[in-house]
Design a protein around this motif. Structure first.
Motif, PDB file in Angstrom:
ATOM      1  N   LEU A   1       0.691  -1.375   0.146  1.00  0.00           N
ATOM      2  CA  LEU A   1       0.016  -0.183  -0.128  1.00  0.00           C
ATOM      3  C   LEU A   1       0.656   1.288   0.153  1.00  0.00           C
ATOM      4  CD1 LEU A   1      -2.805  -1.159   2.418  1.00  0.00           C
ATOM      5  CD2 LEU A   1      -3.125  -0.506   0.112  1.00  0.00           C
ATOM      6  N   ALA A   2       1.870   1.217   0.944  1.00  0.00           N
ATOM      7  CA  ALA A   2       2.700   2.199   0.719  1.00  0.00           C
ATOM      8  C   ALA A   2       3.592   2.660  -0.601  1.00  0.00           C
ATOM      9  CB  ALA A   2       4.025   2.095   2.073  1.00  0.00           C
ATOM     10  N   ASN A   3       4.030   1.587  -1.296  1.00  0.00           N
ATOM     11  CA  ASN A   3       4.541   1.720  -2.392  1.00  0.00           C
ATOM     12  C   ASN A   3       3.560   2.075  -3.606  1.00  0.00           C
ATOM     13  OD1 ASN A   3       7.407   0.980  -1.598  1.00  0.00           O
ATOM     14  ND2 ASN A   3       6.480  -0.967  -1.634  1.00  0.00           N
ATOM     15  N   GLU A   4       2.340   1.782  -3.480  1.00  0.00           N
ATOM     16  CA  GLU A   4       1.180   2.048  -4.285  1.00  0.00           C
ATOM     17  C   GLU A   4       1.112   3.635  -4.291  1.00  0.00           C
ATOM     18  OE1 GLU A   4      -3.488   1.388  -4.842  1.00  0.00           O
ATOM     19  OE2 GLU A   4      -2.339  -0.229  -3.823  1.00  0.00           O
ATOM     20  N   LEU A   5       1.057   3.880  -2.891  1.00  0.00           N
ATOM     21  CA  LEU A   5       0.801   5.489  -2.769  1.00  0.00           C
ATOM     22  C   LEU A   5       2.022   6.198  -3.143  1.00  0.00           C
ATOM     23  CD1 LEU A   5      -1.473   7.099  -1.462  1.00  0.00           C
ATOM     24  CD2 LEU A   5      -0.465   7.136   0.543  1.00  0.00           C
ATOM     25  N   ALA A   6       3.186   5.891  -2.833  1.00  0.00           N
ATOM     26  CA  ALA A   6       4.528   6.360  -3.494  1.00  0.00           C
ATOM     27  C   ALA A   6       4.544   6.447  -4.894  1.00  0.00           C
ATOM     28  CB  ALA A   6       5.626   5.889  -2.675  1.00  0.00           C
ATOM     29  N   GLY A   7       4.048   5.661  -5.443  1.00  0.00           N
ATOM     30  CA  GLY A   7       4.187   5.408  -7.183  1.00  0.00           C
ATOM     31  C   GLY A   7       3.184   6.512  -7.773  1.00  0.00           C
ATOM     32  N   ARG A   8       2.215   7.037  -7.088  1.00  0.00           N
ATOM     33  CA  ARG A   8       1.350   7.896  -7.543  1.00  0.00           C
ATOM     34  C   ARG A   8       1.744   9.410  -7.475  1.00  0.00           C
ATOM     35  NH1 ARG A   8      -4.318   5.243  -5.325  1.00  0.00           N
ATOM     36  NH2 ARG A   8      -4.064   3.358  -6.601  1.00  0.00           N
ATOM     37  N   PRO A   9       1.033  10.263  -8.626  1.00  0.00           N
ATOM     38  CA  PRO A   9       1.652  11.759  -8.635  1.00  0.00           C
ATOM     39  C   PRO A   9       1.627  12.286  -7.156  1.00  0.00           C
ATOM     40  CG  PRO A   9       0.067  11.011 -10.241  1.00  0.00           C
ATOM     41  CD  PRO A   9       0.211  10.031  -9.506  1.00  0.00           C
ATOM     42  N   GLN A  10       2.526  12.689  -6.548  1.00  0.00           N
ATOM     43  CA  GLN A  10       2.421  13.146  -5.199  1.00  0.00           C
ATOM     44  C   GLN A  10       1.934  14.644  -5.113  1.00  0.00           C
ATOM     45  OE1 GLN A  10       3.736  11.343  -2.416  1.00  0.00           O
ATOM     46  NE2 GLN A  10       3.522   9.930  -4.129  1.00  0.00           N
ATOM     47  N   THR A  11       1.827  15.428  -5.888  1.00  0.00           N
ATOM     48  CA  THR A  11       1.021  16.602  -5.830  1.00  0.00           C
ATOM     49  C   THR A  11      -0.451  16.241  -5.612  1.00  0.00           C
ATOM     50  OG1 THR A  11       2.809  17.681  -7.464  1.00  0.00           O
ATOM     51  CG2 THR A  11       0.327  18.970  -6.855  1.00  0.00           C
ATOM     52  N   ALA A  12      -0.990  15.316  -6.409  1.00  0.00           N
ATOM     53  CA  ALA A  12      -2.372  14.976  -6.349  1.00  0.00           C
ATOM     54  C   ALA A  12      -2.520  14.448  -4.995  1.00  0.00           C
ATOM     55  CB  ALA A  12      -2.711  13.876  -7.499  1.00  0.00           C
ATOM     56  N   ILE A  13      -1.707  13.339  -4.377  1.00  0.00           N
ATOM     57  CA  ILE A  13      -2.016  12.935  -3.017  1.00  0.00           C
ATOM     58  C   ILE A  13      -1.793  14.034  -1.958  1.00  0.00           C
ATOM     59  CG2 ILE A  13      -0.786  11.508  -1.431  1.00  0.00           C
ATOM     60  CD1 ILE A  13      -2.052  10.145  -3.807  1.00  0.00           C
ATOM     61  N   GLN A  14      -0.922  15.047  -2.256  1.00  0.00           N
ATOM     62  CA  GLN A  14      -0.673  16.173  -1.188  1.00  0.00           C
ATOM     63  C   GLN A  14      -2.015  16.874  -1.066  1.00  0.00           C
ATOM     64  OE1 GLN A  14       2.812  17.896  -2.234  1.00  0.00           O
ATOM     65  NE2 GLN A  14       4.399  16.320  -1.384  1.00  0.00           N
ATOM     66  N   ASN A  15      -2.668  17.214  -2.292  1.00  0.00           N
ATOM     67  CA  ASN A  15      -3.543  18.291  -2.475  1.00  0.00           C
ATOM     68  C   ASN A  15      -4.761  17.684  -1.887  1.00  0.00           C
ATOM     69  OD1 ASN A  15      -2.187  20.164  -3.450  1.00  0.00           O
ATOM     70  ND2 ASN A  15      -2.658  19.762  -5.720  1.00  0.00           N
ATOM     71  N   SER A  16      -5.000  16.346  -2.172  1.00  0.00           N
ATOM     72  CA  SER A  16      -6.243  15.540  -1.860  1.00  0.00           C
ATOM     73  C   SER A  16      -6.193  15.315  -0.321  1.00  0.00           C
ATOM     74  CB  SER A  16      -6.102  13.947  -2.304  1.00  0.00           C
ATOM     75  OG  SER A  16      -6.273  14.093  -3.837  1.00  0.00           O
ATOM     76  N   ARG A  17      -5.168  15.143   0.200  1.00  0.00           N
ATOM     77  CA  ARG A  17      -4.927  15.399   1.576  1.00  0.00           C
ATOM     78  C   ARG A  17      -5.323  16.513   2.505  1.00  0.00           C
ATOM     79  NH1 ARG A  17      -0.618  14.387   4.781  1.00  0.00           N
ATOM     80  NH2 ARG A  17      -1.501  13.010   6.256  1.00  0.00           N
ATOM     81  N   LEU A  18      -4.835  17.565   1.779  1.00  0.00           N
ATOM     82  CA  LEU A  18      -5.050  18.940   2.302  1.00  0.00           C
ATOM     83  C   LEU A  18      -6.826  19.099   2.184  1.00  0.00           C
ATOM     84  CD1 LEU A  18      -2.124  21.156   0.492  1.00  0.00           C
ATOM     85  CD2 LEU A  18      -2.745  20.414   3.093  1.00  0.00           C
ATOM     86  N   LEU A  19      -7.332  18.558   1.329  1.00  0.00           N
ATOM     87  CA  LEU A  19      -8.842  18.565   1.045  1.00  0.00           C
ATOM     88  C   LEU A  19      -9.510  17.681   2.308  1.00  0.00           C
ATOM     89  CD1 LEU A  19      -9.483  18.529  -2.530  1.00  0.00           C
ATOM     90  CD2 LEU A  19      -9.740  20.497  -1.072  1.00  0.00           C
ATOM     91  N   ILE A  20      -8.921  16.720   2.444  1.00  0.00           N
ATOM     92  CA  ILE A  20      -9.495  15.683   3.274  1.00  0.00           C
ATOM     93  C   ILE A  20      -9.333  16.066   4.960  1.00  0.00           C
ATOM     94  CG2 ILE A  20      -9.431  13.453   4.340  1.00  0.00           C
ATOM     95  CD1 ILE A  20      -8.669  12.409   1.375  1.00  0.00           C
ATOM     96  N   ARG A  21      -7.946  16.464   4.893  1.00  0.00           N
ATOM     97  CA  ARG A  21      -7.259  16.805   6.433  1.00  0.00           C
ATOM     98  C   ARG A  21      -7.095  18.527   6.251  1.00  0.00           C
ATOM     99  NH1 ARG A  21      -3.769  13.850  10.482  1.00  0.00           N
ATOM    100  NH2 ARG A  21      -4.777  11.894   9.181  1.00  0.00           N
ATOM    101  N   ASN A  22      -8.359  19.281   6.196  1.00  0.00           N
ATOM    102  CA  ASN A  22      -8.171  20.686   6.015  1.00  0.00           C
ATOM    103  C   ASN A  22      -7.580  21.544   7.279  1.00  0.00           C
ATOM    104  OD1 ASN A  22     -10.691  21.445   7.522  1.00  0.00           O
ATOM    105  ND2 ASN A  22     -11.473  20.179   6.221  1.00  0.00           N
ATOM    106  N   GLN A  23      -7.186  22.340   7.072  1.00  0.00           N
ATOM    107  CA  GLN A  23      -6.605  23.234   8.073  1.00  0.00           C
ATOM    108  C   GLN A  23      -7.422  23.407   9.268  1.00  0.00           C
ATOM    109  OE1 GLN A  23      -3.142  23.989   8.045  1.00  0.00           O
ATOM    110  NE2 GLN A  23      -3.440  24.542  10.366  1.00  0.00           N
ATOM    111  N   ASP A  24      -8.750  23.615   9.197  1.00  0.00           N
ATOM    112  CA  ASP A  24      -9.718  23.603  10.147  1.00  0.00           C
ATOM    113  C   ASP A  24      -9.794  22.454  10.963  1.00  0.00           C
ATOM    114  OD1 ASP A  24     -10.464  26.251   9.415  1.00  0.00           O
ATOM    115  OD2 ASP A  24     -12.085  25.480   8.443  1.00  0.00           O
ATOM    116  N   LEU A  25      -9.715  21.336  10.289  1.00  0.00           N
ATOM    117  CA  LEU A  25      -9.651  20.020  11.118  1.00  0.00           C
ATOM    118  C   LEU A  25      -8.285  19.989  11.792  1.00  0.00           C
ATOM    119  CD1 LEU A  25     -10.582  17.162  11.846  1.00  0.00           C
ATOM    120  CD2 LEU A  25      -9.966  16.336   9.523  1.00  0.00           C
ATOM    121  N   VAL A  26      -7.057  20.193  11.217  1.00  0.00           N
ATOM    122  CA  VAL A  26      -5.855  20.072  11.777  1.00  0.00           C
ATOM    123  C   VAL A  26      -5.920  20.831  13.030  1.00  0.00           C
ATOM    124  CG1 VAL A  26      -3.441  20.767  11.415  1.00  0.00           C
ATOM    125  CG2 VAL A  26      -4.596  19.258   9.749  1.00  0.00           C
ATOM    126  N   ASP A  27      -6.099  22.269  12.896  1.00  0.00           N
ATOM    127  CA  ASP A  27      -6.385  23.171  14.218  1.00  0.00           C
ATOM    128  C   ASP A  27      -7.182  22.535  15.022  1.00  0.00           C
ATOM    129  OD1 ASP A  27      -4.797  24.882  12.704  1.00  0.00           O
ATOM    130  OD2 ASP A  27      -6.356  26.262  12.248  1.00  0.00           O
TER     131      ASP A  27
END
Length: 200
Positions: free
Chosen positions: A130-156
């Motif tokens: 699973l980790a390798n699968e995630l690492a092999g995907r476009p990282q900008t898309a992964i990072q942006n998706s995480r920012l939407l899922i785990r938005n700043q309000d939730l992090v705060d």
């Protein structure tokens, strides 16, 4: 003997431990990269609560999950006071956090806490795949998706709840009822090992 030292120096040790745990939880919450949890046995206390902060949890089908805070006169930590009700539902969360209910891996999987179940000898293979699968995907898309899922309000919110929980946990851990509760638990464990009845 008591797990929580009833001395000024002992309280300072507890405070330092609290600060380290608080900072570790904050690092998990604010991690810029995805975190995959691989559970290969009993997930008890902090090892259980922080899983709810991970991006994905894989578990062996024989694992158990337990948060024995109430019987130790402690309180929820690892942001479980808000993550558990949201993931498990308030009733099941109360059963775990207030009544120390032990949950099986299958039960946690059914409730969406665990994403994948596997056999013990396949756990790390599945987790690394699973980790390798995630690492092999476009990282900008992964990072942006995480920012939407785990938005700043939730992090705060999670950071704030972590601070509140750990401050309360410190007060609980140095309290007389917590010292007595922990002593009773240790006495019960020792008596079980010795085949005798606990003295307290």
């Amino acid at each position: 003997s008591s797990y929580v030292p009833a001395t000024k120096d002992g309280n300072e040790i507890v405070r330092l431990r609290k600060n380290v745990t608080c900072e570790l939880t904050r690092l998990i919450i604010t991690s810029p990269v995805p975190i995959i949890g691989a559970v290969n046995g009993p997930a008890i206390g902090y090892a259980c609560t922080t899983l709810a902060l991970f991006d994905l949890v894989v578990s062996v089908d024989t694992a158990i999950f337990r948060t024995p805070f109430a019987e130790l006169a402690f309180c929820p930590e690892g942001c479980s006071s808000i993550t558990f009700p949201r993931i498990l539902g308030p009733i099941v969360a109360n059963d775990m956090l207030l009544f120390s209910k032990t949950m099986t891996a299958k039960e946690m999987h059914q409730r969406g806490f665990v994403a994948r179940l596997t056999k013990s000898d396949e756990l790390m293979h599945v987790a690394m795949k699973l980790a390798n699968e995630l690492a092999g995907r476009p990282q900008t898309a992964i990072q942006n998706s995480r920012l939407l899922i785990r938005n700043q309000d939730l992090v705060d919110e999670l950071v704030r709840v972590n601070d509140i929980e750990m401050d309360e946990l410190y007060r609980r851990m140095i309290s007389d009822d917590a010292r007595q509760a922990v002593a009773r638990v240790f006495a019960r464990i020792q008596a079980k090992r010795n085949g005798t009845k606990p003295k307290i």
